[in-house]
Write an enzyme that holds these catalytic residues in place. Structure first.
Site, short mmCIF file in Angstrom:
data_model
loop_
_atom_site.label_atom_id
_atom_site.label_comp_id
_atom_site.label_asym_id
_atom_site.label_seq_id
_atom_site.Cartn_x
_atom_site.Cartn_y
_atom_site.Cartn_z
N ASP A 26 42.75 49.20 -17.72
CA ASP A 26 41.26 48.43 -17.70
C ASP A 26 40.83 49.60 -19.40
O ASP A 26 40.92 50.58 -18.81
CB ASP A 26 40.24 48.66 -17.14
CG ASP A 26 39.35 47.78 -17.71
OD1 ASP A 26 38.76 48.09 -18.79
OD2 ASP A 26 38.44 47.24 -16.81
N SER A 34 37.25 44.27 -20.80
CA SER A 34 37.16 43.67 -18.79
C SER A 34 36.29 42.61 -18.75
O SER A 34 36.62 42.21 -19.03
CB SER A 34 36.66 45.53 -19.09
OG SER A 34 36.17 45.67 -17.32
#
Length: 849
Positions: free
Chosen positions: A684, A398
């Site tokens: 993610d 991320s």
């Protein structure tokens, strides 16, 4: 002789591993790119075919799907590993004891997991047919040369049954060569070339009349040629097929109007039958051009040329669970830097031997701009302690990947202090982000995504988020790619970066039910569980059965940044639609965060331990609707699946490396695993665990120490605790995370988790994002003056905190405080870090002796 001297002695003998530019074109018609990988754990095997005869007998006590009339049942049969054809029985109407007595044949292969999908369906004339049950039966259990009658219980009460008769007989034909790593199987392929002279056809057919070509068992099912004199004079099409699936070419001018007609070998050169031509490819001589003709009702004839070739056996990917040769070479070079740095840090009087050098890694969590800023501070602290050269890997997920990918633009970034990259990050963080959402930028984003689509990339809303990241943190359109980062590690001069994402099911499964770790390095992109890796520059190219079908231009790094951090694009979707009504919305969105996800709770779901026959019953319309709402991911990164077409080995679930990464009940349904999908659905990793541990836990990397940096604002130990629980369930070595109540209430800067009795488990030093002694000390051992106390006030939590997840703009003091806090926290833990280094080196010395 120390390691550094050993390296100097053998430097001239080191093999220089080729990079992307050294690839050469193969002369085969499909334009495959020659593979220069070393293949680890891959082996060649032969498979034999057998004939499976299935007779659908009868069903008993079947209830109707509509609850009004008796059932009108038919049975659908499919073995995905044997054919792309689905067989269907006749419908037996208005009875709860239907009898069919119909026989079907499948050619199946050993060494491949063959699962029969057997569906019982209630036909409806007006509404959609009702799915009643699907049985998944492993036909590899069947003996040879015996007739077996099986009754499948369709419900728990056992009163509904489906009865079939099976017989499996051997076939005398040449064995087929396959390539496998024990999980994935690559079959032999054929390539059909079709050449259409449209200038000839234009004299016979009307402009814009279309010829539709379809090939069964092909990765490209259909191609259309527009017969127009104004278009390209010649159309050339390629169809890649599984050679032993007996593929057929069908050509028609109106695919819906006429039934298929199969022609024999004598018909090939003389044309075919009216309206539609169906040509079995195994009738064609290998490597020879053959002219065929399609005759129509209007007494017209369309001639075109076909040729069948065998595809090369080599793959354009690496099958195996070992590290690629480039990474092995990198680690060897990196050991020189690590050994030198450890000698200085620990004050050793001698050079380290090769076996004494530990593998040390930095693992960073996500957290948007907070994670990006914090990682700059963390790495700056390690650099100031002269410990950055002890690190061999940096993994990120991320927001931390934004920092990593920026740093690796500089081939020598870790050799100087990080003042310059931190200043660049500061400049962009304090700038207003409104310009990134102006109408001009929106137009630019739209044009970029349109161009990307024309190049052949699937495209998703995640691409927009990547372009927004580029606008927010770069001064220009940045052309760099992931493979460009090889220049920053090719001499071992920096830690090797590893980026993390998760592959999930787009709609039908939640993250709890299905997830697979996907790692990205400058050398490779791979799905860890399957032992399948492609070169980083080939990511998003089109693959089939391990061969590149359509190479695409490598994506710019911004598109990967968007993919690695696409949890943020959930809110961007709302912004996109709102922007059509109010330009001011963009400014509001960049100032005020919409939600906070740091405290999302996830729990792992237990899964069955063994593979067995399974029955799937219909869940009903309401359940299906709710499931769609809860599991749909409209913003997931959609990319071409480089596992497309692979089949599953019959003993896949017994392969240690695969079993160690089981994450889903679908592991027991091989035909529903990733190779069966056209696209990857990459998200993610914060959707599951906001951490980047998985690449470091691969047994092949032999990581000894993990410096874990958690940049979350909620539970300070959530990432490491969830990773520990995950590893316990997966059977992966990881130390026990044991914490006291006071640790949770008042966490310190560093915690050490070790498993003294297990030298295979890494030592984990966990650094939560806390403001503890930094309040009183501006540097380790150096107290603040009264005038400096404000610099130690870092508002990590609360409504007034600037560090909330979706806030992408800090003022300069807030940025400086966060960098300095993270720098201080790691430097204040120097003694704990060095003690872990000594412990690991003692371990290695004792194992060696």
């Amino acid at each position: 002789m120390g390691l550094e001297q050993q390296e100097r002695e053998k430097e001239k003998g080191l093999r220089n591993v080729g990079c992307a530019s050294s690839h050469t074109r193969h002369g085969a018609p499909n334009g495959l790119i020659k593979n220069v990988f070393d293949i680890h754990s891959e082996c060649a095997e032969t498979i034999l075919s057998s004939l499976l005869t299935i007779k659908v007998l009868q069903a008993k006590n079947i209830g109707s799907g509509d609850m009004v009339t008796h059932a009108d049942c038919y049975v659908r049969l499919w073995i995905p590993s044997a054919t792309d054809r689905i067989f269907v029985t006749k419908t037996v109407s208005n009875t709860d004891v239907p009898f069919w007595g119909e026989t079907f044949e499948f050619k199946i292969y050993n060494r491949i997991k063959n699962i029969l999908h057997l569906s019982l369906i209630d036909e409806d004339v007006i509404t959609k047919d009702d799915h009643l049950y699907t049985i998944y039966f492993d036909v590899g259990k069947l003996p040879f040369e015996e007739t077996i009658v099986k009754s499948f219980a369709l419900n728990q009460e056992g009163n509904e049954e489906l009865e079939l008769e099976f017989r499996r007989t051997k076939i005398s034909e040449s064995p087929e060569n396959i390539i496998t790593n024990g999980v994935l199987v690559s079959r032999e392929l054929s390539c059909l070339e079709v050449n259409i002279d449209k200038q000839k056809s234009a004299k016979v057919f009307k402009d814009n009349e279309e010829l539709v070509l379809t090939v069964t068992a092909s990765c490209t099912k259909k191609k259309t040629s527009t017969l127009s004199s104004d278009s390209t004079p010649v159309d050339n099409f390629l169809f890649h097929t599984v050679k032993n699936w007996d593929p057929e070419l069908t050509a028609t001018l109106d695919e819906s109007k006429f039934p298929a007609v199969t022609i024999g070998r004598d018909d090939v050169d003389n044309g075919g039958h009216d309206n539609m031509l169906t040509l079995p490819l195994n009738l064609l001589p290998l490597g020879e051009k053959v002219n065929v003709a399609l005759h129509t009702e209007m007494d017209k004839k369309l001639e075109f040329e076909v040729k069948v070739n065998d595809c090369p056996e080599h793959l354009d990917m690496r099958l195996g669970f070992d590290l690629c040769q480039e990474e092995k070479d990198y680690l060897q070079k990196r050991k020189v830097f690590v050994a030198r740095a450890l000698k200085a840090a620990l004050g050793l009087s001698r050079d380290l031997q090769e076996h004494e050098v530990p593998v040390i890694a930095v693992s960073a969590t996500g957290g948007g701009a907070r994670a990006m800023t914090s990682l700059y501070g963390t790495l700056s602290g390690l650099r100031k302690m002269n410990l950055l050269d002890t690190v061999s890997y940096i993994t990120g997920a991320s927001g931390s990947t934004w920092c990593m990918s920026k740093l690796y633009e500089d081939a020598d970034w870790s050799k100087t202090d990080l003042a310059r990259p931190i200043e660049d990050a500061r400049k962009h963080m304090v700038e207003s982000k409104t310009s990134a959402f102006s109408w001009d930028r929106l137009k630019y984003y739209y044009n970029e995504m349109e161009e990307r689509s024309k190049e052949g990339h699937p495209g998703s809303f995640t691409d927009l988020w990547g372009l927004v990241i580029e606008s927010m943190f770069y001064d220009r359109r940045y052309e760099g790619t992931l493979s460009d980062q090889q220049q920053a590690v090719n001499q071992g001069q920096n830690p090797l970066p590893l980026y993390l994402a998760m592959n999930v099911k787009d709609v039908e499964k939640s993250t709890l039910e299905f997830k697979e770790w996907c790692e990205f390095s400058p050398y490779e992109v791979g799905l860890i569980k399957y032992g399948a890796f492609i070169r980083s520059q080939h990511f998003d190219s089109e693959f089939f059965m391990g061969r590149v079908m359509k190479p695409l231009k490598e994506s710019r790094i911004c598109y990967l940044q968007g993919l690695w951090s696409n949890v943020f694009s959930v809110n961007l979707l709302d912004a996109w639609f709102a922007a059509t009504n109010s330009e001011n919305f963009w400014s509001e969105w960049t100032r005020e965060p919409l939600s906070e996800i740091d405290d999302d709770e996830m729990m792992l779901k237990k899964r069955p331990a063994s593979l067995s026959t399974r029955v799937l019953a219909s869940s009903g319309m309401l359940s299906d609707t709710l499931r769609g709402v809860l599991t749909n991911r409209p913003l997931a990164g959609e990319n071409h699946n480089f596992l497309n077409g692979f089949q599953i080995h019959e003993k896949y679930h017994k392969t240690k490396a695969f079993s160690a990464w089981k994450d889903t009940e679908l592991d027991l349904f091989p035909d529903q695993l990733t190779p069966s999908s056209d696209k990857l659905c990459l998200v993610d990793s914060a959707y599951y665990i906001n951490a980047s541990f998985p690449p470091l836990l691969r047994e092949e990397r032999k990581v000894d120490i993990i410096l874990s940096f958690d940049y979350g604002l909620g539970d300070k130990f959530k990432s490491v605790e969830e990773t520990c629980n995950y590893c316990n369930k997966q059977g992966i070595e990881f130390p026990k995370v044991s914490l006291k109540d006071e640790d949770k209430e008042s966490p310190k800067e560093c915690y050490v988790f070790a498993k003294p009795e297990d030298t295979n488990a890494p030592i984990v030093l966990h650094f939560p994002l806390v403001n503890d002694t930094f309040k009183q000390y501006k540097a380790p051992g150096l107290e603040r003056t009264p005038e400096e106390m404000e610099d130690g006030n870092v508002p990590l939590c609360g409504k007034g905190s600037p560090y909330r997840l979706l806030n992408m703009t800090y003022d300069e003091p807030a940025f400086n405080k966060l960098v300095n806090l993270n720098e201080y926290n790691v430097m204040n833990s120097q003694d704990a870090i060095l003690e872990a280094f000594r412990l690991v080196m003692d371990r290695k010395a004792s194992v060696r002796t």
